[in-house]
Write an enzyme that holds these catalytic residues in place. Sequence first.
Site, PDB file in Angstrom:
ATOM      1  N   GLU A 201       0.819  -1.215   0.000  1.00  0.00           N
ATOM      2  CA  GLU A 201       0.000   0.000   0.000  1.00  0.00           C
ATOM      3  C   GLU A 201       0.855   1.268   0.000  1.00  0.00           C
ATOM      4  O   GLU A 201       0.329   2.365  -0.118  1.00  0.00           O
ATOM      5  CB  GLU A 201      -0.923   0.007   1.219  1.00  0.00           C
ATOM      6  CG  GLU A 201      -2.200  -0.772   1.032  1.00  0.00           C
ATOM      7  CD  GLU A 201      -1.966  -2.242   0.715  1.00  0.00           C
ATOM      8  OE1 GLU A 201      -2.389  -2.680  -0.370  1.00  0.00           O
ATOM      9  OE2 GLU A 201      -1.357  -2.958   1.529  1.00  0.00           O
ATOM     10  N   ASN A 267      -0.764  -7.192  -3.942  1.00  0.00           N
ATOM     11  CA  ASN A 267      -1.318  -6.277  -4.931  1.00  0.00           C
ATOM     12  C   ASN A 267      -0.268  -5.357  -5.553  1.00  0.00           C
ATOM     13  O   ASN A 267       0.759  -5.064  -4.951  1.00  0.00           O
ATOM     14  CB  ASN A 267      -2.397  -5.408  -4.287  1.00  0.00           C
ATOM     15  CG  ASN A 267      -1.846  -4.592  -3.121  1.00  0.00           C
ATOM     16  OD1 ASN A 267      -1.720  -5.103  -2.017  1.00  0.00           O
ATOM     17  ND2 ASN A 267      -1.516  -3.336  -3.358  1.00  0.00           N
ATOM     18  N   ASP A 309      -7.212  -4.377  -5.212  1.00  0.00           N
ATOM     19  CA  ASP A 309      -6.447  -4.832  -4.051  1.00  0.00           C
ATOM     20  C   ASP A 309      -6.772  -6.279  -3.691  1.00  0.00           C
ATOM     21  O   ASP A 309      -6.956  -6.625  -2.527  1.00  0.00           O
ATOM     22  CB  ASP A 309      -6.689  -3.916  -2.846  1.00  0.00           C
ATOM     23  CG  ASP A 309      -5.790  -4.268  -1.665  1.00  0.00           C
ATOM     24  OD1 ASP A 309      -4.630  -4.672  -1.894  1.00  0.00           O
ATOM     25  OD2 ASP A 309      -6.238  -4.164  -0.505  1.00  0.00           O
TER      26      ASP A 309
END
Length: 566
Positions: A201, A267, A309
Site C-alpha cells: 500500500e 497487490n 487490491d
Amino acid sequence: MSPMRNRHLTALLFALLVNSTGAFAAGDYKPVTDARLKQAAQDDGWLMYRRDYTSSGFAPFDTINTGNVANLKTVWDYKTGFDMGHEAPPIVNGDYLFVTTPKNQLIAFQASTGKQLWKYEHDLSNTGLKTICCDVVNRGVALYGDKVYMATLDNRVVALDAKTGKVAWNEQLNAPDVGYAMTLAPLVVKGMVIVGVSGGEYGARGFVAALDAETGKQVWKRHTIPAPNEPGGDTWPEGAYKTGGGAAWLTGSYDADTDTLFWGVGNPGPWLATLRPGDNLYTDSVIAIEPKTGKIKWHYQYTPNDSWDYDGTNETVLTDIDYNGVKHKALVTASRNGWFYAIDRTDGKLIYAEKFAHATSVSGFKDGKPQTDPAMRPDVGKEVFTCPSFLGGKNWWPISVDPQTHMAYVPTLHTCMTMKGATVNYKAGLPFLGETFKVVADPDNKDTWGSVQAIDIDTGKQVWRHPSELPWNGGMLSTAGGLLFSGSADGYLYAFDAKTGKVLWKSPQMSSGVLGVPSTWKVDGKQYVAVYAGWGGGVPIWGGDMAKDPRVKNIPLGGHLYVFSL
C-alpha cells in the site's frame, strides 16, 4: 549427619523439587532438524506456521474427537497487555511453546502448564509504525536447530536461543520507515530462514529473501516485481517496477519432492490499474521458487492488472486431487478475488477455478487465464460497485485441508464495495493508492458478514456452510479426531464436525474477538488446542459499513491466549 552429606542431600532435594515444578534441564529441548521439519505433519508438536510444509493446518491427533470434544476446558491462559490484533499461532516443540504478540514481543512457555520461561521484547523505540498495514501485528515464529526466529516490524530477522531467549543474531533486511515492514512467520527450508516483506500500500517493491539460519547472512533476495531486463519486466510501464508493490507478506509452502518453494505475492501499486497498464507480474500471483537460488521457476497470476487490491498472498496448500477422473499434484487456495483455485504444482497450469464468494470483477477464465470485467474497473471520475470488496472473499486468515474428508475449510467474508479512481503521486512513506473506496454489505448475503464453508477439493464445490452475522476472521485447524476448530469475532472457539459442519462445542466466551490461528499439540500423550483472542487487524480500520456495524464496532479488545484440553 555431616555438613558435607547434608549439603549433598539438600542439593538432591532441590533438584527433585525443581524438576517437579516443571523447570527444564539443558537437554530438554530437542533440536529441530531438517528431517523433523520434513516430517512435521507427524510430529507431536506444531513446528511451523501451518504445521507442515504443505500448509495443511491439519493434525493427525484424535485424542480430542467428536465423541469427547464437549468436555474441553481451559487449562491455562495468558494476557498479553496489548489491545491490537493478535494473529500468531502457538508454535510448539516438545514442552516448549513460543508465541509472538503485536509490536514484536516473543514469549516462551512450558506448553503443558503455561509456566513462562522467558520473554524477548524487540526494540521499536526508533521505528515509525505509521506505514505498517494493517495493524502492528506479527504472525509467529520459525524453529530450527536450537533457535527460534522472528521477523520484525523494522525489517529485521532475529534469531534467539530457544531455551534462554538470548539473541544469537539480529539482521537488518531493509531500512525502516520507508513503507516496508515484516509481519509474517518465517519459514525454514534446508538451513535457510525465508521471509517476505509487507508494504504494497506504500509503493514498496516486494521481495522474498533467504538468510543463513546459523549466521543470518543473506543467501539470496528475489524481487517480486521484475526489472525491465528480467522475465516479466515488460508487463510494466517504464519505471513503474520501482514502486510496483507485490508485497510477499504471508508464509509460503514447500514441496520437498520437487524442491520447490511456493510464495504468494500481493497487490500492485498504485491500486488504480489505469496508471500501470499491463499484467503487472508477479503481483496477485503464486510464484514457484528454487530454494537454493531464489530463481522463479513458474508463476500463476490470479488477477492480472489488479485494480481492486485482491492480492495473491493467501496460503497455498499442497495436496493431491482427483478432478474429473484425472489425478493431479495440486496446490489449492481461496483467493481474495472470490475464486477457489486448484493449480498443478508441477507446472503452474490451472486445473479448475470455482467461485466461493460473490465475485464480479474476475468474471471467468479463458485458456486457464482469469478474465476481468471492464465495467468493474474504476477510473478517475468513474465509480464502480463490485464484489468482493478489497478485503476479499477471504483475507489472510488461513484455510485448512483435511486429508480424511478431502475438504478445504474456508473462513469467508461477504462484502462488496464502491470504488472510484483518484489522482496520486508516489512519495516514500505515504499511501500509494489512487482510489477511494467503501466496504458495504453483499446483497447476496444481506444478514451475514461472514461464514465458514467446506469445499470439496476434488471439485471446488461447497459441501456445507456455517453462516455468521459477524465477519469470520479466524484461521482454520482440522484434526484426525473429525474436528474443525476456528474462532469467531464474538470471542468463541468453535469445534465443528468436519464432515457436516454441525457445531459440537463452543468455548466459554473469551475476552475479545478472534483473529488468531489455532494450533494443537501433544505432551506426554495429552492433546492441547490453543488460540489467541485479540481483535484488530484490517477490518476495524478499513471495514466501512462492516466496521460501523454496532455488533462489530463494540467487539472488546485485548490480547489473551487460551489453551484447552480434556
